[in-house]
Scaffold this motif. Structure first.
Motif, PDB file in Angstrom:
ATOM      1  N   LEU A 161       0.826  -1.212   0.000  1.00 17.10           N
ATOM      2  CA  LEU A 161       0.000   0.000   0.000  1.00 17.10           C
ATOM      3  C   LEU A 161       0.856   1.255   0.000  1.00 17.10           C
ATOM      4  N   GLY A 163       3.809   1.410  -1.194  1.00 13.37           N
ATOM      5  CA  GLY A 163       4.376   1.462  -2.535  1.00 13.37           C
ATOM      6  C   GLY A 163       3.385   2.004  -3.534  1.00 13.37           C
ATOM      7  N   MET A 164       2.123   1.670  -3.324  1.00 22.08           N
ATOM      8  CA  MET A 164       1.079   2.136  -4.224  1.00 22.08           C
ATOM      9  C   MET A 164       0.960   3.663  -4.134  1.00 22.08           C
ATOM     10  N   ASP A 234       5.643   8.886   3.927  1.00 20.94           N
ATOM     11  CA  ASP A 234       4.810   7.696   4.052  1.00 20.94           C
ATOM     12  C   ASP A 234       5.359   6.518   3.269  1.00 20.94           C
ATOM     13  N   ASP A 296       9.693   7.249  14.615  1.00 23.50           N
ATOM     14  CA  ASP A 296      10.474   6.268  13.878  1.00 23.50           C
ATOM     15  C   ASP A 296      11.683   6.973  13.261  1.00 23.50           C
ATOM     16  N   ARG A 299      11.557   7.625   9.516  1.00 17.32           N
ATOM     17  CA  ARG A 299      10.599   8.673   9.148  1.00 17.32           C
ATOM     18  C   ARG A 299      11.137  10.046   9.524  1.00 17.32           C
TER      19      ARG A 299
END
Lengths: 508, 149
Positions: A161, A163-164, A234, A296, A299
């Motif tokens: 997801l 990657g999408m 993200d 994280d 991130r």
């Protein structure tokens, strides 16, 4: 000879990618091929840089077609310099991935990794050397198509997801890019950058501004300029660490490069451009505030990446020699430092098994017994971290000094405002980096110590840190080189001359 | 210098394809997003074709290249959407978990490690049930479709 120098960074990785696919059954051969090819491309890029520095902008008209009709590869100092640094980082990350792949990262040993990685490098090379707008689009597609594969390698549900999201955002920006190419062609009747430079001057003010803004948005998405940055934090951190490192250091920089190339060549202007100035301030501040909020580490680093794209825009916004120098210097510094940070983080994460700051809390806060220190990881992280924050004597300081100097030379209100935002961002970067550093330098005794960090991975990460240090040590020649590159940028006529000059007044 | 007059039918078609494409791309379902991408790609190619004068080969060459690229990428997207459906039983684009967990941390100081959702799905379910109606609705929809994988 010149042809070979310019063609190798594009064709060699592409050919090797095909061979690599044919070698799927032989992992060792695949790995050896990638290492050999990237080393060869690096040697070629260094050769190209020396050649361009000596002889000036170099052009190869592929297939003997005149650049007005066919595809031209153009290397000026900016492209040769960025190509060299990019391939160097790609090679270091590859070695890191090989070191990890043999131990604990099955994602990096699956078949498509090597072909996709080679294609990525070929695409990046083509993007830097491309002499026309449409070819630049193709280069982006080659680069991004392989990045789609890399980001979804062996992916589970969450990563598919993520990657999408990444894929869709990139594709949308690619289609916008294509639309921009169509509009540019409709307005001027050419897509060759040198020829465009001749013709954009003749366009009406409105069309010119619209095209400039359109291209700015297109490359702004690719470079993750606020407010077009949402996709990056993200998606990047979900990929395996080496892939995140190479994406973070190269892909956004190619976007920034394209922005600098098109704006300086096609839409030259006098004085600062408030639009990019605003984008720079927003990018720096929003990015770094986002970084501070993160838990994280990957991130957090992705948000600092967004934030520091703002510094490169800062240089571009000033639109003069000093500004370009600062921007180029910052790109070179940031490619290396960002890769080093991600690689060192990957080293730590492979030992602790988590990248979440709250789980890595320093012993003093959690009341647990401190484990044995990690002096090597701590030192390796600290150097690029301080460099990113811009502390002397590291490379970040040199790049930031060049930018601030450019702002003072400019002296305008916008320039000072952006400079102030840059200083605040640097301080906040220091804060964000220290937050990470204090937990990774003294780990908890209970932190799971899994295997990882073999000689090759540590070596690759240390190598990147060393390159960053070398850039600081060799700051004099580096700054002189970027100044020459910036001088080329601020004289679009020379670029035109180099590409089209041989033809005289021939053509339309 | 080529000067072109884009005729109205073509202009409206390109505009319509762009509008529909963008609308579909903003949906949550990956299938719709994919269809949106295809429409947007068609719009772009048509625009590229109409950018040149009559019989101008360059835009045609560019459009052909672009068609090949969009075609290749579409197959990749289809594979990805299928993979996503196989893995999670739905093809909805969901909110980013890490974004949410950070959004729900109000005070950094009394920030309990236990309050953070794990990477595993379980605590995420609890997390999203506390969210507003939108989140529940989406989660409910996902559970309703079941998990074939």
């Amino acid at each position: 000879m010149t042809t070979l120098l310019l063609v190798v960074p594009v064709l060699l990785p592409l050919l090797a990618a095909a061979c690599s696919l044919a070698l799927v059954r032989n992992g060792t051969a695949q790995r050896a091929l990638t290492v050999v090819v990237l080393t060869a491309v690096l040697a070629d890029a260094i050769g190209l840089l020396l050649h361009v520095d000596r002889e000036g902008t170099t052009v190869v008209a592929l297939g003997g077609w005149s650049p007005r009709l066919g595809i031209a590869l153009v290397a000026d100092l900016l492209s040769a310099l960025l190509l060299t640094v990019a391939v160097l980082v790609a090679l270091a990350v590859l070695l890191f991935a090989l070191g990890q792949g043999t131990t604990d990262r099955p994602a990096l040993t699956v078949t498509p990794f090597h072909p996709a990685y080679l294609l990525l490098v070929g695409g990046v090379g083509l993007a830097f050397l491309s002499g026309d707008l449409f070819n630049l689009f193709v280069a982006f597609e080659v680069m991004l198509a392989s990045s789609y594969v890399l980001i979804t390698l062996n992916a589970g549900g969450e990563r598919v997801l993520a990657g999408m999201t990444y894929t869709m955002t990139s594709l949308t920006s690619s289609l916008l890019f294509l639309t921009a190419v169509g509009l540019v062609y409709a307005a001027t009747g050419t897509v060759n950058l040198a020829e465009l430079a001749e013709r954009t001057g003749g366009l009406s003010e409105g069309v010119r501004s619209a095209l400039a803004a359109f291209l700015l948005v297109v490359f702004g998405i690719k470079a993750a300029v606020v407010p077009l940055h949402f996709w990056l934090p993200d998606s990047y951190p979900t990929a395996p660490a080496p892939i995140t490192a190479v994406f973070a250091s190269l892909l956004t920089k190619v976007g920034v490069y394209a922005m600098i190339r098109t704006q300086s060549l096609l839409f030259p202007r006098d004085g600062t451009w408030w639009l990019i100035g605003c984008a720079a301030v927003l990018t720096m501040i929003v990015g770094i505030l986002g970084a501070i909020a993160q838990d994280d580490i990957n991130r957090l680093l992705s948000f600092t990446l967004v934030s520091h794209i703002g510094f490169m825009l800062f240089g571009l916004a000033l639109f003069d020699l000093a500004g370009f120098t600062g921007a180029i210097l910052y790109i070179v510094h940031h490619i290396v430092v960002q890769a080093a940070l991600f690689l060192v983080t990957a080293l730590v994460v492979s030992r602790t098994g988590t990248a979440a700051l709250h789980r890595l809390k320093p012993p003093a806060e959690s009341g647990e017994r401190p484990g044995p220190g990690r002096p090597l990881a701590a030192a390796l992280f600290l150097v690029p971290a301080l460099s990113l924050a811009g502390l002397p004597p590291f490379s970040g300081f040199i790049a930031k000094l060049a930018l601030l100097r450019a702002a003072v030379i400019d002296g305008g209100a916008i320039a000072y405002a952006v400079a102030a935002a840059a200083l605040v961002t640097s301080l906040l970067t220091l804060y964000a980096m220290v937050r990470v550093w204090r937990v990774i330098s003294v780990p908890l005794a209970s932190a799971a110590a899994t295997a990882g960090g073999r000689a090759l991975t540590v070596g690759a990460a240390a190598g990147m840190v060393a390159v960053g240090l070398a850039m600081a040590a060799g700051a004099g020649p580096l700054v002189a080189l970027t100044e020459r590159a910036a001088a080329d940028l601020s004289r679009p006529a020379d670029y035109r001359e180099a590409v089209l000059g041989t033809e005289g007044g021939e053509g339309r | 210098m080529t000067s072109t007059t884009l005729d109205w039918t073509l202009a409206l078609t390109v505009g319509g394809l762009f509008a529909t494409g963008v609308h579909l791309m903003l949906q949550r379902s990956l299938t719709r997003v994919l269809l949106g991408f295809i429409l947007l790609g068609h719009g772009t190619n048509l625009l590229l074709l109409s950018a040149g004068a009559e019989g101008d080969p360059l835009p045609q060459a560019m459009a052909l290249t672009a068609i090949v690229i969009t075609f290749g990428v579409t197959t990749f997207l289809l594979a990805l959407a299928y993979r996503s459906w196989r893995l999670s039983g739905h093809d909805e684009v969901r909110d980013d978990l890490e974004d949410r967990s950070i959004g729900t941390v109000r005070e950094r100081d009394d920030f309990e490690p236990a309050a953070m959702p794990d990477e595993t799905g379980d605590s995420d379910e609890e997390e999203s049930e506390e969210e507003d109606g939108e989140g529940e609705e989406r989660d409910g929809g996902r559970e309703g479709k079941g998990n074939p994988g």
